[in-house]
Motif scaffolding. Structure first.
Motif, PDB file in Angstrom:
ATOM      1  N   ILE A  63      19.909   0.699 -10.601  1.00 44.65           N
ATOM      2  CA  ILE A  63      18.589   0.081 -10.577  1.00 44.65           C
ATOM      3  C   ILE A  63      17.755   0.692 -11.688  1.00 44.65           C
ATOM      4  CG2 ILE A  63      16.509  -0.331  -9.221  1.00 44.65           C
ATOM      5  CD1 ILE A  63      18.182  -0.253  -6.730  1.00 44.65           C
ATOM      6  N   ALA A  64      17.255  -0.172 -12.560  1.00 46.06           N
ATOM      7  CA  ALA A  64      16.539   0.294 -13.750  1.00 46.06           C
ATOM      8  C   ALA A  64      15.207   0.929 -13.380  1.00 46.06           C
ATOM      9  CB  ALA A  64      16.318  -0.871 -14.711  1.00 46.06           C
ATOM     10  N   ALA A  65      14.687   1.736 -14.311  1.00 41.58           N
ATOM     11  CA  ALA A  65      13.390   2.364 -14.114  1.00 41.58           C
ATOM     12  C   ALA A  65      12.283   1.334 -14.296  1.00 41.58           C
ATOM     13  CB  ALA A  65      13.205   3.506 -15.110  1.00 41.58           C
ATOM     14  N   ASP A  66      11.148   1.612 -13.696  1.00 38.89           N
ATOM     15  CA  ASP A  66       9.988   0.731 -13.812  1.00 38.89           C
ATOM     16  C   ASP A  66       8.739   1.585 -13.666  1.00 38.89           C
ATOM     17  OD1 ASP A  66       9.093  -2.176 -13.924  1.00 38.89           O
ATOM     18  OD2 ASP A  66       8.033  -1.483 -12.137  1.00 38.89           O
ATOM     19  N   SER A  67       7.607   1.028 -14.052  1.00 36.80           N
ATOM     20  CA  SER A  67       6.358   1.778 -13.960  1.00 36.80           C
ATOM     21  C   SER A  67       5.805   1.809 -12.544  1.00 36.80           C
ATOM     22  CB  SER A  67       5.321   1.178 -14.909  1.00 36.80           C
ATOM     23  OG  SER A  67       5.160  -0.208 -14.645  1.00 36.80           O
ATOM     24  N   PHE A  68       6.380   1.019 -11.646  1.00 34.24           N
ATOM     25  CA  PHE A  68       5.961   0.999 -10.248  1.00 34.24           C
ATOM     26  C   PHE A  68       7.188   1.207  -9.367  1.00 34.24           C
ATOM     27  CE2 PHE A  68       2.962  -1.665 -12.533  1.00 34.24           C
ATOM     28  CZ  PHE A  68       1.747  -1.157 -12.113  1.00 34.24           C
ATOM     29  N   THR A  69       7.023   1.959  -8.302  1.00 30.82           N
ATOM     30  CA  THR A  69       8.108   2.159  -7.336  1.00 30.82           C
ATOM     31  C   THR A  69       8.042   1.062  -6.284  1.00 30.82           C
ATOM     32  OG1 THR A  69       8.038   4.538  -7.677  1.00 30.82           O
ATOM     33  CG2 THR A  69       9.142   3.745  -5.696  1.00 30.82           C
ATOM     34  N   ARG A  70       9.196   0.420  -6.036  1.00 33.63           N
ATOM     35  CA  ARG A  70       9.228  -0.682  -5.073  1.00 33.63           C
ATOM     36  C   ARG A  70      10.331  -0.436  -4.055  1.00 33.63           C
ATOM     37  NH1 ARG A  70       9.007  -4.441  -9.889  1.00 33.63           N
ATOM     38  NH2 ARG A  70       6.849  -4.300 -10.544  1.00 33.63           N
ATOM     39  N   GLN A  71      10.093  -0.949  -2.860  1.00 35.30           N
ATOM     40  CA  GLN A  71      11.071  -0.820  -1.792  1.00 35.30           C
ATOM     41  C   GLN A  71      12.070  -1.980  -1.904  1.00 35.30           C
ATOM     42  OE1 GLN A  71      10.665   2.245  -0.979  1.00 35.30           O
ATOM     43  NE2 GLN A  71      10.490   2.020   1.240  1.00 35.30           N
ATOM     44  N   ILE A  72      13.220  -1.694  -2.482  1.00 37.63           N
ATOM     45  CA  ILE A  72      14.254  -2.714  -2.672  1.00 37.63           C
ATOM     46  C   ILE A  72      15.260  -2.590  -1.529  1.00 37.63           C
ATOM     47  CG2 ILE A  72      16.031  -3.569  -4.238  1.00 37.63           C
ATOM     48  CD1 ILE A  72      14.462  -2.191  -6.507  1.00 37.63           C
ATOM     49  N   ARG A  73      15.515  -3.715  -0.876  1.00 34.24           N
ATOM     50  CA  ARG A  73      16.393  -3.668   0.296  1.00 34.24           C
ATOM     51  C   ARG A  73      17.645  -4.502   0.057  1.00 34.24           C
ATOM     52  NH1 ARG A  73      14.371  -3.626   6.438  1.00 34.24           N
ATOM     53  NH2 ARG A  73      16.393  -3.309   7.429  1.00 34.24           N
ATOM     54  N   PRO A 124      -6.883 -11.009 -21.408  1.00 38.36           N
ATOM     55  CA  PRO A 124      -6.185 -10.589 -22.638  1.00 38.36           C
ATOM     56  C   PRO A 124      -5.625  -9.171 -22.557  1.00 38.36           C
ATOM     57  CG  PRO A 124      -8.567 -10.611 -22.985  1.00 38.36           C
ATOM     58  CD  PRO A 124      -8.323 -11.249 -21.660  1.00 38.36           C
ATOM     59  N   LEU A 125      -6.274  -8.284 -21.790  1.00 42.27           N
ATOM     60  CA  LEU A 125      -5.765  -6.916 -21.672  1.00 42.27           C
ATOM     61  C   LEU A 125      -4.380  -6.897 -21.024  1.00 42.27           C
ATOM     62  CD1 LEU A 125      -8.937  -4.910 -20.552  1.00 42.27           C
ATOM     63  CD2 LEU A 125      -7.905  -5.023 -22.830  1.00 42.27           C
ATOM     64  N   LEU A 126      -4.138  -7.823 -20.084  1.00 40.91           N
ATOM     65  CA  LEU A 126      -2.854  -7.863 -19.400  1.00 40.91           C
ATOM     66  C   LEU A 126      -1.720  -8.312 -20.317  1.00 40.91           C
ATOM     67  CD1 LEU A 126      -3.995  -9.398 -15.998  1.00 40.91           C
ATOM     68  CD2 LEU A 126      -3.215  -7.066 -16.412  1.00 40.91           C
ATOM     69  N   CYS A 127      -2.052  -8.886 -21.464  1.00 43.97           N
ATOM     70  CA  CYS A 127      -1.036  -9.327 -22.419  1.00 43.97           C
ATOM     71  C   CYS A 127      -0.641  -8.234 -23.398  1.00 43.97           C
ATOM     72  CB  CYS A 127      -1.538 -10.544 -23.204  1.00 43.97           C
ATOM     73  SG  CYS A 127      -1.875 -11.987 -22.179  1.00 43.97           S
ATOM     74  N   LEU A 128      -1.407  -7.159 -23.464  1.00 39.77           N
ATOM     75  CA  LEU A 128      -1.138  -6.101 -24.438  1.00 39.77           C
ATOM     76  C   LEU A 128       0.059  -5.261 -23.996  1.00 39.77           C
ATOM     77  CD1 LEU A 128      -4.801  -4.999 -25.210  1.00 39.77           C
ATOM     78  CD2 LEU A 128      -3.330  -6.529 -26.552  1.00 39.77           C
ATOM     79  N   PRO A 129       0.776  -4.646 -24.931  1.00 39.41           N
ATOM     80  CA  PRO A 129       1.988  -3.881 -24.575  1.00 39.41           C
ATOM     81  C   PRO A 129       1.741  -2.744 -23.592  1.00 39.41           C
ATOM     82  CG  PRO A 129       1.898  -4.299 -26.946  1.00 39.41           C
ATOM     83  CD  PRO A 129       0.574  -4.733 -26.389  1.00 39.41           C
ATOM     84  N   PHE A 130       0.574  -2.082 -23.691  1.00 35.76           N
ATOM     85  CA  PHE A 130       0.333  -0.938 -22.809  1.00 35.76           C
ATOM     86  C   PHE A 130       0.049  -1.343 -21.370  1.00 35.76           C
ATOM     87  CE2 PHE A 130      -3.958  -2.167 -23.978  1.00 35.76           C
ATOM     88  CZ  PHE A 130      -4.671  -1.993 -22.804  1.00 35.76           C
ATOM     89  N   ALA A 131      -0.172  -2.635 -21.129  1.00 37.45           N
ATOM     90  CA  ALA A 131      -0.554  -3.082 -19.787  1.00 37.45           C
ATOM     91  C   ALA A 131       0.528  -2.765 -18.767  1.00 37.45           C
ATOM     92  CB  ALA A 131      -0.840  -4.577 -19.803  1.00 37.45           C
ATOM     93  N   ARG A 174       2.253  -0.219 -18.513  1.00 34.66           N
ATOM     94  CA  ARG A 174       2.277   1.195 -18.164  1.00 34.66           C
ATOM     95  C   ARG A 174       0.995   1.692 -17.528  1.00 34.66           C
ATOM     96  NH1 ARG A 174       7.569   2.614 -18.293  1.00 34.66           N
ATOM     97  NH2 ARG A 174       8.593   1.669 -20.095  1.00 34.66           N
ATOM     98  N   VAL A 175      -0.050   0.903 -17.561  1.00 28.92           N
ATOM     99  CA  VAL A 175      -1.350   1.360 -17.083  1.00 28.92           C
ATOM    100  C   VAL A 175      -1.544   0.934 -15.629  1.00 28.92           C
ATOM    101  CG1 VAL A 175      -3.841   1.282 -17.457  1.00 28.92           C
ATOM    102  CG2 VAL A 175      -2.283   1.252 -19.413  1.00 28.92           C
ATOM    103  N   HIS A 176      -1.425   1.875 -14.728  1.00 32.40           N
ATOM    104  CA  HIS A 176      -1.585   1.567 -13.315  1.00 32.40           C
ATOM    105  C   HIS A 176      -3.044   1.272 -12.971  1.00 32.40           C
ATOM    106  CE1 HIS A 176       2.399   3.561 -11.917  1.00 32.40           C
ATOM    107  NE2 HIS A 176       2.492   3.107 -13.149  1.00 32.40           N
ATOM    108  N   ALA A 177      -3.951   1.964 -13.675  1.00 32.75           N
ATOM    109  CA  ALA A 177      -5.371   1.790 -13.355  1.00 32.75           C
ATOM    110  C   ALA A 177      -5.815   0.354 -13.594  1.00 32.75           C
ATOM    111  CB  ALA A 177      -6.214   2.757 -14.189  1.00 32.75           C
ATOM    112  N   LEU A 178      -5.262  -0.315 -14.601  1.00 32.10           N
ATOM    113  CA  LEU A 178      -5.643  -1.695 -14.889  1.00 32.10           C
ATOM    114  C   LEU A 178      -5.256  -2.614 -13.738  1.00 32.10           C
ATOM    115  CD1 LEU A 178      -6.773  -3.776 -16.874  1.00 32.10           C
ATOM    116  CD2 LEU A 178      -4.499  -3.934 -17.897  1.00 32.10           C
ATOM    117  N   ALA A 179      -4.042  -2.438 -13.239  1.00 36.24           N
ATOM    118  CA  ALA A 179      -3.605  -3.264 -12.114  1.00 36.24           C
ATOM    119  C   ALA A 179      -4.422  -2.965 -10.856  1.00 36.24           C
ATOM    120  CB  ALA A 179      -2.125  -3.032 -11.839  1.00 36.24           C
ATOM    121  N   SER A 180      -4.693  -1.698 -10.613  1.00 35.36           N
ATOM    122  CA  SER A 180      -5.473  -1.336  -9.431  1.00 35.36           C
ATOM    123  C   SER A 180      -6.896  -1.881  -9.525  1.00 35.36           C
ATOM    124  CB  SER A 180      -5.502   0.180  -9.265  1.00 35.36           C
ATOM    125  OG  SER A 180      -4.202   0.693  -9.129  1.00 35.36           O
ATOM    126  N   ALA A 181      -7.515  -1.768 -10.725  1.00 31.05           N
ATOM    127  CA  ALA A 181      -8.869  -2.292 -10.907  1.00 31.05           C
ATOM    128  C   ALA A 181      -8.896  -3.807 -10.750  1.00 31.05           C
ATOM    129  CB  ALA A 181      -9.399  -1.890 -12.280  1.00 31.05           C
TER     130      ALA A 181
END
Length: 569
Positions: free
Chosen positions: A151-161, A289-296, A298-305
């Motif tokens: 299972i590949a790495a990701d910026s978010f941990t998910r419960q895969i069943r 537009p921020l969600l389209c940028l490459p750093f999006a 990796r930025v958890h704060a953007l998704a949480s906000a």
């Protein structure tokens, strides 16, 4: 009175969701339990050859959880096996839930060649839908025979069943899933197309907002379910990964708020709350537009906000709509019925994700179901809005053509009707007669009793005249106490008879208003269409001349134009 039906409706809606989920779920047969072992994170990370050829088997530890979660910045290895030999009639199918936008590579016996599962694949059509990431295993799978999963790495941990089921059961379940998702998407597409057709004719801004936000919501839903990646050009969104649905959610939100403001007329009903709601659109415009940028990615704060602002704006919009409903906003009621189930299911879905819980079947299908339902109800509300607009337009036309006091045609409309009646009479070679009526001594009634009594007298006379007319006849107020009656198809004798009935009816009329009781009479002139060159002005002039003779001869009588009386035609 409005609250109780809504409660009953929402209860019925959730009952339908449970029934839907039950129908969508196939009956699962008994299968050997799936045993999971996890490889601890080590550095350097083992290669695929080391794991698949058994070099790391002793390092795998039994997992206490039924999940195979991914990790942030590091790939994870799992070894799956069954406790007894596979003996079902059809092959086993290994499938993973909760692995959206995470690459999974499976090494299955006997060849142990890598087989990649990827939610956002855009290649050739696959055997299964994207409901789960699924792979068929050998039919002769034996107890303890390992299946390695990377299972590949990701910026978010998910419960895969992971789960193991037989091919027949999985295909039946997958087919039901495709049926339901296609149904929900088709309903939304149909409503969007209907609104688009209306917009092409009406050019109404509220329709444009509906088309925009419903289209972006549909794209969001198709991205979450994976069907979007079957469309041409979908590969352009693959690099965004899990931020692709967030992008369309961010695009949908400001259009949705704009639609709510226009559709529910919130600026008029709840101006202060509507002003705040309007301001809430702009953070979504900035986030898109921020969600389209490459750093999006990796930025958890953007998704949480984004999630936090989405919940705050949704609650504020819901409160504003409910306030509009309390202030008797008709369109707000439509929208509340359409939107409330979707808001409830959205909050349940967000809570399920934040708490890392398994998604129940009724919730999985609940969101697309409520989106389709919302599209239907909002489209009905748009139709109701268009119907009310048409009624208001018809009322405006009616008021433009009718006298405000008596309700009959005004002078402009009766002249237009007379032109049309003359054209029809010539085309059909039929007679046409005109009555010109004037109330006797009406000025003295106004002077003696006042204008309110005079107005009541005019209305009573109009009712008396209308009662003596045929369905094809028409009545208009020429001015003051003067009225014109059009009699299509009426000869001289018919016109004189109708006029005499009207005269007698008004003569016997007793009018009671403001404590006063009075009677009145009318004088009438009759004219008839004469020759092909006759015009509406000439016909009115002859009827007016006959009316003048009735006045000078003593009033309360009917007089035909001299030429008409002489010919008797």
């Amino acid at each position: 009175m409005f609250r109780e039906p809504v409660v009953v409706f929402v209860a019925c809606l959730f009952a339908a969701l449970y029934a839907l989920a039950g129908h969508a779920s196939a009956m699962a047969a008994y299968h050997p339990p799936l045993q999971i072992a996890a490889l601890p994170a080590v550095k350097p990370a083992p290669t695929a050859d080391q794991v698949v050829h058994g070099a790391m088997d002793k390092s795998f530890l039994p997992a206490l959880s039924p999940y195979t979660p991914n990790a942030v910045e590091a790939q994870r290895w799992y070894r799956l096996s069954i406790g007894s030999d596979w003996n079902a009639p059809t092959s086993p199918v290994l499938n993973f839930t909760g692995a959206t936008y995470i690459r999974i590579t499976v090494y299955a016996p006997p060849e142990y060649r890598p087989q990649q599962l990827w939610f956002a694949r855009t290649g050739p059509t696959q055997r299964f839908s994207r409901h789960h990431l699924a792979l068929e295993l050998p039919h002769d799978l034996r107890a303890g025979q390992p299946v390695y999963v990377q299972i590949a790495a990701d910026s978010f941990t998910r419960q895969i069943r992971p789960a193991l089921t037989d091919m027949a059961t999985y295909q039946a379940d997958d087919l039901n899933h495709v049926r339901w998702t296609t149904l929900f998407a088709s309903v939304q597409v149909t409503m969007i197309l209907a609104a688009l057709c209306l917009w092409m004719v009406l050019r109404d801004r509220v329709l444009m907002y509906f088309i925009g936000y419903a289209s972006f919501q549909l794209m969001y839903q198709m991205l979450v379910s994976g069907e979007f990646y079957e469309l041409p050009g979908a590969r352009l969104l693959v690099p965004l990964g899990t931020h692709a649905p967030w992008l369309f959610a961010a695009l949908s939100a400001p259009l949705s708020i704009s639609f709510i403001l226009e559709f529910c007329d919130l600026r008029q009903i709840t101006p202060s709350a509507a002003r705040v709601l309007g301001w809430m659109r702009w953070p979504f415009v900035v986030a898109a537009p921020l969600l389209c940028l490459p750093f999006a990615e990796r930025v958890h704060a953007l998704a949480s906000a984004f999630n936090l602002w989405f919940m705050i704006s949704s609650l504020w919009a819901l409160g504003t709509v409910m306030l509009a409903v309390a202030r008797h906003g008709r369109q707000a009621r439509f929208f509340l019925i359409a939107w409330m189930p979707q808001v409830v299911l959205t909050f349940l879905r967000v809570s399920q994700v934040l708490l890392a819980l398994d998604q129940p079947r009724w919730l999985e299908y609940g969101f697309p179901f409520t989106m389709a339902f919302s599209s239907i109800v909002v489209t009905i509300g748009l139709a109701d809005l268009s119907l009310r607009a048409r009624r208001e337009r018809d009322m405006a036309h009616h008021l433009a053509d009718h006298d405000a006091l008596t309700g009959v045609l005004n002078r402009r409309a009766l002249v237009r009707r007379l032109h049309s009646a003359i054209a029809d009479a010539r085309l059909q070679r039929e007679p046409l007669a005109l009555l010109f009526l004037d109330m006797d001594h009406f000025k003295s009634i106004n002077d003696r009793y006042g204008h309110p009594v005079g107005d009541a007298c005019l209305r009573a006379v109009v009712v008396a005249i209308a009662d003596e007319l045929r369905p094809s006849d028409w009545l208009g107020r020429y001015g003051g106490e003067e009225f014109v009656v059009g009699l299509p198809g009426a000869t001289h004798d018919n016109a004189m008879a109708i006029g005499e009935r009207i005269r007698l009816r008004i003569e016997a009329l007793h009018i009671h208003s403001r404590g006063c009781s009075l009677q009145t009479t009318v004088s009438m002139g009759v004219a008839s269409l004469d020759g092909l060159a006759d015009t509406a002005d000439e016909l009115l002039a002859r009827a007016d001349a006959a009316l003048y003779r009735a006045k000078t001869d003593g009033r309360n009588r009917i007089v035909a134009h001299a030429q008409l009386a002489a010919t008797g035609t």
